[in-house]
Design an enzyme around this catalytic site. Structure first.
Site, mmCIF file in Angstrom:
data_model
loop_
_atom_site.group_PDB
_atom_site.id
_atom_site.type_symbol
_atom_site.label_atom_id
_atom_site.label_comp_id
_atom_site.label_asym_id
_atom_site.label_seq_id
_atom_site.Cartn_x
_atom_site.Cartn_y
_atom_site.Cartn_z
ATOM 1 N N GLU A 267 0.833 -1.197 0.000
ATOM 2 C CA GLU A 267 0.000 0.000 0.000
ATOM 3 C C GLU A 267 0.871 1.250 0.000
ATOM 4 O O GLU A 267 1.873 1.339 0.714
ATOM 5 C CB GLU A 267 -0.898 -0.010 1.247
ATOM 6 C CG GLU A 267 -1.825 1.192 1.355
ATOM 7 C CD GLU A 267 -2.641 1.197 2.639
ATOM 8 O OE1 GLU A 267 -3.708 1.839 2.653
ATOM 9 O OE2 GLU A 267 -2.225 0.549 3.624
ATOM 10 N N LYS A 342 -10.134 1.068 -1.756
ATOM 11 C CA LYS A 342 -10.225 0.746 -0.334
ATOM 12 C C LYS A 342 -11.573 1.190 0.216
ATOM 13 O O LYS A 342 -11.961 2.357 0.102
ATOM 14 C CB LYS A 342 -9.081 1.436 0.412
ATOM 15 C CG LYS A 342 -8.931 1.053 1.865
ATOM 16 C CD LYS A 342 -7.667 1.706 2.447
ATOM 17 C CE LYS A 342 -7.391 1.289 3.869
ATOM 18 N NZ LYS A 342 -6.125 1.888 4.385
ATOM 19 N N CYS A 376 -5.221 -3.192 3.262
ATOM 20 C CA CYS A 376 -4.850 -2.926 4.656
ATOM 21 C C CYS A 376 -6.038 -3.047 5.622
ATOM 22 O O CYS A 376 -6.476 -4.148 5.944
ATOM 23 C CB CYS A 376 -4.177 -1.564 4.754
ATOM 24 S SG CYS A 376 -3.213 -1.323 6.276
#
Length: 513
Positions: A267, A342, A376
């Site tokens: 990321e 995300k 993440c």
């Protein structure tokens, strides 16, 4: 390397068809310009497609056939190692083809000169190897041209020339390529291909041995494995975009050299480029970084095609309709690409950058199975990966960025839980190092890893492989996709199959796209 346009480039390996002859002829004439532009006539191509269609491969780029591999099956006991090209092909009639033979004999491979930087030859050779294993043939054999020998014939014998090529003292494009693809030279053939003046009519007798060959069975099923490469990226100052992409290409080159099917970057690996905007506010600086994203995506698409590897690009900021998001791209090796944004930005990303969450979740089809991507913090929400699992996900890729061990522990243990509860593999890759001149990105902590389900087919600790903590490196491992199928049906526990869907379920409220 030929210039690639990511928006239009499509690279497809497929079976050759009769309708491809016009393109095949044009590419072959260019490929063999040193031999006067020789080419196969249409009658011979049609004959090959009639007697052994599965043995004829081609690669098309943007809908045009630019590379081709032709082969027959022979009973090699009927030929000695002294055969000529005319003998092995039955004087170009291909009546030497025997479906019950033991050797796949390569009679031609060529690539249009304008496309020789895309490693198309390697795709064709890999397709031949897979075919050889699937048909349970003991070897691939071919007579290889040595087109640069003409330049050294006055001073070197063919054997001396071959040795110097092996030692990298001489570059021969054909022989170097074959040696790099695990073929070995059995002997030198004299008078092999009549009219091959570049090779002085010499050739190398090349062989690739099928280690899975079983003499007592007709067909050997292919092992269903995928090779994953992770990049544990070190954050450090970068002078400009060229320096960043040079480091990216280095890792792609390294990992593709091990014939990986996937490579995963972390990321926000491109954060070093934000140093030039450190004088701005944090929200403005990250939006300036977002200006680089489309260009970086284009370069990743180029690398995926030219290095023949599917790339999960880590993640990068992007501005869409005025909203700042954190986006990851899947760049397939056939030139196509997809994206995932995300869904759950962290509280600090919202507070400092004004980051917004994505609203789409979909499975991605690849040539090595179905995959999912979560970025993440997303992996800490089990509902997302469960929705993926219900669509048949086999590998979940998680690029992450954590600044301390507490954050890393959350990502790691949640990722490992996702692997166990969804009976899939989970690969995580993070950044290490530091960026002292970039706000909010000053320190990083990571230990990249590949997690597995927990049952007898898998490691007892459910960890396939893990990197050294806080050290820049790559991590490469194979995962067995067939083991997942067995687990789903015959596992000690079956967490997907045994769910009480009569009592509860997980729903995606937006339409899956």
């Amino acid at each position: 390397m030929p210039e690639i346009s990511p928006e239009t480039t499509s690279v497809v390996l497929r079976a050759l068809q009769k309708k491809d002859y016009k393109d095949l002829k044009a590419s072959m004439i260019e490929a063999y310009s040193g031999l006067g532009g020789s080419f196969w006539d249409q009658e011979k191509i049609n004959k090959l497609l009639q007697i052994f269609p599965e043995g004829q491969f081609c690669v098309e780029v943007n809908g045009r056939v630019v590379a081709c591999a032709l082969a027959i099956i022979v009973n090699y006991k009927k030929f000695t190692d002294r055969h000529t090209y005319n003998q092995i092909t039955g004087n170009y009639t291909f009546n030497t083809h025997e479906p019950n033979g033991d050797v796949l004999y390569g009679i031609d491979v060529f690539v249009h000169p304008d496309h020789r930087g895309l490693r198309l030859g390697r795709r064709l050779y890999d397709a031949r190897k897979e075919l050889c294993e699937r048909l349970n043939l003991r070897a691939i054999i071919a007579g290889g041209r040595i087109p640069h020998y003409e330049q050294y014939a006055d001073s070197l014998s063919p054997r001396e020339y071959i040795e110097k090529v092996k030692l990298k003292e001489i570059h021969d494009p054909t022989l170097n390529f074959q040696l790099s693809n695990d073929f070995h030279v059995r002997k030198v053939l004299k008078g092999y291909l009549k009219g091959d003046t570049e090779s002085m009519e010499y050739a190398t007798l090349l062989e690739w041995t099928n280690i899975y060959y079983q003499e007592d069975q007709t067909v050997q099923p292919l092992a269903s494995t995928a090779r994953i490469g992770l990049v544990q990226w070190e954050m450090r100052p970068m002078t400009d975009m060229d320096a960043l992409m040079e480091q990216v290409e280095f890792f792609v080159d390294v990992v593709s050299g091990y014939k990986c099917d996937f490579i995963l970057f972390p990321e926000l690996f491109n954060a070093p480029l934000m140093a030039d905007f450190n004088h701005l506010g944090e929200a403005d600086a990250v939006r300036e970084l977002a200006r680089f994203t489309e260009h970086i995506r284009s370069r990743f698409i180029e690398f995926a095609v030219s290095y023949n590897v599917n790339i999960i690009t880590g993640s990068m900021p992007i501005v869409e309709e005025g909203m700042l998001k954190n986006i990851s791209y899947l760049c397939r090796r056939d030139g196509t690409w997809d994206s995932y944004s995300k869904i759950h930005p962290t509280p600090i990303e919202v507070k400092s950058w004004g980051m917004s969450g994505g609203d789409k979740l979909k499975i991605f089809d690849t040539d090595c199975g179905k995959i999912g991507i979560l970025i993440c913090y997303d992996v800490e929400f089990p509902e997302l990966s469960r929705i993926y699992a219900e669509q048949g996900m086999q590998i979940l890729f998680v690029p992450f960025l954590t600044d301390n061990q507490n954050g890393y522990t959350r990502v790691r243990h949640c990722a490992q839980a996702r692997a166990i509860e969804n009976e899939c593999y989970v690969a995580i890759a993070g950044c290490v190092g530091n960026l002292p001149k970039v706000n909010n990105m000053d320190i990083q902590y990571a230990q990249s890893a590949i997690f597995t389900p927990s049952d007898f087919q898998f490691p007892t600790n459910a960890i396939k492989a893990e990197a050294t903590p806080n050290t820049e490196m790559t991590l490469i491992a194979d995962v067995d996709l067939n083991a997942l199928k067995e687990l789903h049906q015959y596992g000690t526990v079956r967490t997907l199959k045994d769910r009480r869907t009569d009592l509860y379920e997980v729903n995606w409220l937006k339409k899956l796209t």
